[in-house]
Design a protein around this motif. Structure first.
Motif, short mmCIF file in Angstrom:
data_model
loop_
_atom_site.label_atom_id
_atom_site.label_comp_id
_atom_site.label_asym_id
_atom_site.label_seq_id
_atom_site.Cartn_x
_atom_site.Cartn_y
_atom_site.Cartn_z
N ASP A 96 63.93 104.04 69.01
CA ASP A 96 64.59 105.54 68.83
C ASP A 96 63.50 106.20 67.84
OD1 ASP A 96 64.43 103.75 66.51
OD2 ASP A 96 66.49 104.26 65.76
N LYS A 97 62.28 106.04 67.79
CA LYS A 97 61.39 106.80 67.28
C LYS A 97 60.21 107.38 68.06
CE LYS A 97 62.65 104.80 63.21
NZ LYS A 97 63.76 105.28 62.47
N VAL A 98 59.51 108.32 67.65
CA VAL A 98 58.47 108.90 68.19
C VAL A 98 57.13 108.63 67.25
CG1 VAL A 98 57.03 111.14 69.10
CG2 VAL A 98 59.54 110.82 69.38
N LEU A 99 56.08 107.95 67.78
CA LEU A 99 54.95 107.74 66.94
C LEU A 99 53.85 108.55 67.26
CD1 LEU A 99 54.95 103.63 67.88
CD2 LEU A 99 56.51 105.10 66.12
N GLY A 100 53.51 109.20 66.03
CA GLY A 100 52.38 110.26 66.24
C GLY A 100 51.13 109.93 65.67
N TYR A 101 49.98 110.17 66.33
CA TYR A 101 48.66 109.63 66.01
C TYR A 101 47.74 110.74 66.23
CZ TYR A 101 44.35 106.96 65.74
OH TYR A 101 43.08 106.39 65.43
N ASN A 102 46.98 111.01 65.32
CA ASN A 102 45.79 111.82 65.47
C ASN A 102 44.61 111.09 65.69
OD1 ASN A 102 43.54 113.67 64.51
ND2 ASN A 102 44.83 115.15 64.44
N THR A 103 44.15 111.14 66.99
CA THR A 103 42.97 110.24 67.31
C THR A 103 41.65 110.74 66.60
OG1 THR A 103 42.48 111.65 69.34
CG2 THR A 103 43.92 110.00 69.53
N LEU A 104 41.49 111.94 66.30
CA LEU A 104 40.20 112.36 65.39
C LEU A 104 40.30 112.04 64.14
CD1 LEU A 104 37.55 114.08 65.42
CD2 LEU A 104 38.63 116.14 65.02
N TYR A 105 41.46 112.46 63.40
CA TYR A 105 41.31 112.06 62.05
C TYR A 105 42.17 110.78 61.47
CZ TYR A 105 39.99 117.04 62.07
OH TYR A 105 39.48 118.07 62.39
N ASN A 106 42.35 110.05 62.76
CA ASN A 106 42.86 108.46 62.40
C ASN A 106 43.99 108.38 61.49
OD1 ASN A 106 42.91 106.00 62.71
ND2 ASN A 106 41.41 105.26 61.03
N THR A 107 45.22 109.26 61.72
CA THR A 107 46.23 109.28 60.88
C THR A 107 47.50 109.12 61.69
OG1 THR A 107 46.26 111.71 60.99
CG2 THR A 107 45.08 111.11 59.17
N LEU A 108 48.67 108.68 60.96
CA LEU A 108 49.71 108.03 61.63
C LEU A 108 50.79 108.82 60.94
CD1 LEU A 108 49.21 104.13 61.81
CD2 LEU A 108 49.09 105.93 63.75
N ILE A 109 52.01 109.11 61.50
CA ILE A 109 53.16 109.56 61.25
C ILE A 109 54.28 108.81 62.16
CG2 ILE A 109 52.63 111.61 59.87
CD1 ILE A 109 53.73 113.03 62.54
N VAL A 110 55.47 108.88 61.80
CA VAL A 110 56.59 108.30 62.38
C VAL A 110 57.57 109.32 62.31
CG1 VAL A 110 57.59 107.07 60.51
CG2 VAL A 110 58.26 106.30 62.92
N ILE A 111 58.10 109.62 63.55
CA ILE A 111 59.32 110.59 63.38
C ILE A 111 60.54 110.25 64.24
CG2 ILE A 111 59.85 112.79 64.62
CD1 ILE A 111 56.76 113.12 65.15
N ASP A 112 61.87 110.29 63.59
CA ASP A 112 63.23 109.87 63.95
C ASP A 112 63.14 110.54 65.40
OD1 ASP A 112 63.51 108.35 62.05
OD2 ASP A 112 64.76 109.92 60.91
N GLY A 113 63.58 109.78 66.64
CA GLY A 113 63.59 110.58 68.01
C GLY A 113 64.38 111.72 67.82
N HIS A 114 65.30 111.90 67.59
CA HIS A 114 66.10 113.08 67.65
C HIS A 114 65.53 114.28 66.90
CE1 HIS A 114 67.72 111.69 63.59
NE2 HIS A 114 67.99 113.02 63.25
N VAL A 115 64.57 114.01 65.82
CA VAL A 115 63.90 114.93 65.22
C VAL A 115 62.63 115.77 66.04
CG1 VAL A 115 62.65 115.55 63.09
CG2 VAL A 115 64.56 114.09 62.94
N TYR A 116 62.11 114.91 66.82
CA TYR A 116 61.03 115.26 67.27
C TYR A 116 61.18 116.77 68.26
CZ TYR A 116 56.99 115.05 70.56
OH TYR A 116 55.61 115.28 71.45
N PRO A 117 62.15 116.97 69.16
CA PRO A 117 62.26 118.19 69.82
C PRO A 117 62.38 119.30 68.74
CG PRO A 117 64.07 116.64 70.12
CD PRO A 117 63.14 115.83 69.66
N ILE A 118 62.89 118.94 67.77
CA ILE A 118 63.11 120.08 66.95
C ILE A 118 61.70 120.52 65.96
CG2 ILE A 118 64.45 120.86 64.64
CD1 ILE A 118 66.42 118.77 65.41
N LEU A 119 61.05 119.31 65.96
CA LEU A 119 59.65 119.43 65.17
C LEU A 119 58.88 120.41 66.23
CD1 LEU A 119 57.63 118.94 63.14
CD2 LEU A 119 57.10 116.92 64.49
N LEU A 120 59.14 120.09 67.37
CA LEU A 120 58.07 120.75 68.47
C LEU A 120 58.50 122.33 68.44
CD1 LEU A 120 57.89 118.45 71.60
CD2 LEU A 120 56.12 118.78 69.62
#
Lengths: 52, 437
Positions: B14-38
């Motif tokens: 129920d999550k969306v996992l975010g990773y920045n491949t260049l800066y090597n950083t991670l975030i976790v987003i609740d699934g229902h929040v992801y489209p609003i974030l976009l």
């Protein structure tokens, strides 16, 4: 309307309403990586050796 | 402000996992929040005013960056730093190219009777001492033993070189360590005691499946039981305090009975288990044919309390390049020829230098070519989100494919699968993420 003016107008628009903004604020968290992952192979021996 | 080109997101439960491949950083987003974030990120300045805390988090994690940032320049700077770390030097030594095993998949041409001479050993020692004397930034020296089977010549070659190198390094405030890639068959109490006492505590030892399968593939002579002896030696090393990376080679016809393998290690206590890492590898002849089997194996090993990794746990990338890509690395063969890559035959054609009598390495044109190789020479890599965690594999692949190369055959689905595995592994090895995966 000039492109620049249009761009400025868009930037002033609130894309998210108050309710959506609150949902976003409560639904994203940072995740910190631990040392194992950052340092990679912790045995000093490359696990890829010989398979490149 | 703008979004980083290197933000990647994968759905997981129920999550969306975010990773920045260049800066090597991670975030976790609740699934229902992801489209609003976009939606919110369509106008970043508005997003900053409505979601200040999340904006600051995304900026801190470099998912949002300044308009003036040139991410390719940042990537080049990271790669340069990785490959030119003057605080470390790694020397791989092949005391011999001979081996007591005859494994079908080995890429090396075994050469009976090959052995480093006393004269070449002296040149190796001179090289090490000069490195320590001349590189004022040097803080860490690693001697990595390879071959052939290095322990064919423990007393004659390994022991005297380690003793001399360690003594000289420590006298000059350089941290010393040594590691071994070995089949593990020749390890003894005496050898392991020496290793523990002399900062030589890392071993990579291969098993080719459970006992029956392993003995069919990995033998000194047909019908020999090498499995029991190798497992016994791995456990002995671990009990004495060594770290052992147990490489499990998986091929298409390997019905690796992982439960039976883990059963061989069941007497190790929890602390000792932390020093055993099962590294799952497909043998190169069968790459891509056994993916599903590997995922099952990883799950089983981890559920039994052992550490396990796959390539995607720590892939080559601009922050984690192959040792062959690094300036401060050399592979010294038994005959004094110098190479960079250990995954190719140690033949004249691949030679990149020669260890001279005075202890210096005279590099040749092959080495110059390697120095010119770079992921940034491939236009398609400059437009690829996984470039920072791929690095077009390594300098060896770049040398062999000067015009065009992609480990994933330019296939977006293969890249996506790779990226997903990398992100899941990143989360698995993070404190906050472990509970998710």
């Amino acid at each position: 309307m000039k492109d620049e003016e249009l761009k400025n107008q868009n930037q002033d628009e609130e894309i998210l309403n108050q309710e959506e903004a609150e949902i976003v604020e409560g639904g994203i968290r940072e995740v910190n990586q631990n040392e194992f992952q950052q340092e990679g192979d912790n045995t000093g021996v490359c696990s890829n050796k010989g398979i490149c | 402000m703008k979004e980083s080109f290197y933000n990647v997101f994968v759905e997981y439960k129920d999550k969306v996992l975010g990773y920045n491949t260049l800066y090597n950083t991670l975030i976790v987003i609740d699934g229902h929040v992801y489209p609003i974030l976009l939606k919110g990120l369509q106008n970043i300045s508005s997003f900053e005013s409505t979601c200040g805390n999340v904006f600051r988090l995304l900026k801190d994690k470099k998912f949002i960056i300044s308009d003036v940032v040139d991410e390719i320049s940042d990537a080049k700077a990271i790669l340069y730093k990785t490959n030119h770390d003057n605080t470390k030097y790694r020397i791989t030594i092949n005391p011999t190219l001979n081996c007591n095993f005859r494994c079908w998949y080995c890429y090396e041409t075994h050469m009976a009777g090959t052995k480093m001479t006393v004269k070449t050993m002296d040149h190796v020692i001179r090289f090490i001492k000069q490195k320590i004397d001349e590189d004022v930034s040097l803080e860490h020296l690693c001697l990595d033993w390879f071959g052939g089977e290095p322990f064919l010549y423990f007393k004659d070659i390994i022991q005297p070189i380690i003793l001399e190198a360690k003594t000289y390094a420590e006298k000059n405030n350089v941290e010393f360590e040594s590691s071994f890639t070995t089949n593990g068959y020749l390890l003894t109490n005496e050898i392991l005691d020496f290793c523990v006492q002399n900062s030589a505590k890392s071993f990579q030892i291969t098993l080719d499946g459970h006992k029956e399968r392993h003995n069919q593939v990995r033998f000194t002579r047909p019908g020999a039981n090498t499995y029991d002896k190798i497992v016994q030696n791995i456990k002995l090393a671990v009990i004495k305090g060594c770290n052992v990376s147990v490489r499990l080679n998986i091929s298409a016809d390997t019905n690796a009975d992982i439960s039976a393998i883990l059963d061989s290690f069941k007497k190790l206590d929890n602390e000792q288990r932390k020093r055993v890492r099962f590294s799952i590898c497909e043998v190169w002849q069968d790459r891509g044919k056994v993916k599903e089997e590997i995922e099952k194996i990883i799950t089983l090993i981890r559920s039994d309390g052992f550490i396990s990794n796959i390539y995607e746990s720590c892939p080559h990338g601009i922050r984690n390049t192959c040792y062959a890509d690094k300036e401060n690395e050399a592979v010294i063969n038994y005959d004094g020829k110098v190479f960079k890559c250990t995954a190719r035959n140690f033949i004249e054609e691949n030679k990149e230098g020669q260890l001279m009598d005075n202890g210096h390495i005279q590099w040749n044109t092959n080495h110059k070519k390697r120095e010119m190789a770079s992921v940034f020479n491939y236009p398609h890599c400059l437009k690829c989100q996984i470039m920072p965690i791929c690095n077009a594999s390594c300098s060896q692949q770049q040398l062999e494919h000067p015009d065009s190369f992609c480990i994933y055959d330019f296939d977006s689905m293969k890249k996506k699968n790779f990226m997903r595995k990398v992100i899941l592994e990143k989360f698995y090895y993070s404190d906050e993420g472990k509970s998710l995966i």
